[in-house]
Design a protein around this motif. Sequence first.
Motif, PDB file in Angstrom:
ATOM      1  N   LYS A   1     -20.922   7.115  -7.768  1.00 21.45           N
ATOM      2  CA  LYS A   1     -22.131   5.401  -7.155  1.00 21.45           C
ATOM      3  C   LYS A   1     -21.090   4.440  -7.969  1.00 21.45           C
ATOM      4  O   LYS A   1     -21.621   3.067  -7.405  1.00 21.45           O
ATOM      5  N   ASN A   2     -19.678   4.583  -8.075  1.00 18.92           N
ATOM      6  CA  ASN A   2     -18.775   3.761  -7.853  1.00 18.92           C
ATOM      7  C   ASN A   2     -18.099   3.478  -7.103  1.00 18.92           C
ATOM      8  O   ASN A   2     -17.107   3.688  -7.101  1.00 18.92           O
ATOM      9  N   VAL A   3     -18.677   4.029  -6.157  1.00 22.47           N
ATOM     10  CA  VAL A   3     -17.388   3.787  -4.316  1.00 22.47           C
ATOM     11  C   VAL A   3     -17.964   3.368  -3.704  1.00 22.47           C
ATOM     12  O   VAL A   3     -19.273   3.172  -3.343  1.00 22.47           O
ATOM     13  N   LEU A   4     -16.850   2.346  -2.626  1.00 25.60           N
ATOM     14  CA  LEU A   4     -17.695   1.209  -2.015  1.00 25.60           C
ATOM     15  C   LEU A   4     -16.545   1.174  -0.899  1.00 25.60           C
ATOM     16  O   LEU A   4     -15.295   1.364  -1.210  1.00 25.60           O
ATOM     17  N   ILE A   5     -17.109   1.260  -0.147  1.00 22.23           N
ATOM     18  CA  ILE A   5     -16.051   1.481   1.390  1.00 22.23           C
ATOM     19  C   ILE A   5     -16.660   0.263   2.202  1.00 22.23           C
ATOM     20  O   ILE A   5     -17.606  -0.244   2.536  1.00 22.23           O
ATOM     21  N   ALA A   6     -15.271  -0.722   2.441  1.00 25.85           N
ATOM     22  CA  ALA A   6     -15.274  -1.162   3.187  1.00 25.85           C
ATOM     23  C   ALA A   6     -15.185  -1.294   5.074  1.00 25.85           C
ATOM     24  O   ALA A   6     -13.633  -1.147   4.630  1.00 25.85           O
TER      25      ALA A   6
END
Length: 202
Positions: A99-104
Amino acid sequence: MNFLKRFKRHNEIDPMKYLIVGLGNIGPKYENTRHNIGFDILDALAKASNVVFENKRYGDVTTLKFKGRTLILLKPSTYVNLSGKAVRYWMQQENIDIKNVLIALDDIALPFGTLRIRSKGGDAGHNGLKNIQEILGHTNYTRLRFGIGDDYSKGQQIDFVLGKWSDEELKTVEEKKEVAAEAIKSFATIGVERTMNLFNKK
């Protein structure tokens, strides 16, 4: 037992730590190409925060402290289509919850310069997201999509995606990279839902 269950069982999650991944390809020939906007967004965030990337396992990595949070910025060195291995390794290495992972990443389905944040979803034909899904076993991670448009002729998609921005486009890209960097900090501080409400309108 899937990857996430094994991960949670053997590691103590740090709720204040985030993994921010920018997708792109390494090497000079890919610099300033549409497919590398994920790298470029992280570069903008790192520059604004006065932190410098170091070459580590599976990518260039730096750590950014912001409002009590620790953001691990990762530019995978695996090339876009094999990004999942780097994501999994650094999640495990830093004990970061999905839930604390973001992919740009780039997205041809969005008009040029449009930013869209989603808390989960399909790969939309993006090979980087496909590989991450294969490695992690699900799609429940936040993605920040940067619209690159679809201004190409039939059969020219690869050339377009791997092509460089025009001088005119670069003006918008520079502006939108800053907005994307702010969206990432927002994600880490007020959460994905409120960040979507704030930034998906821009």
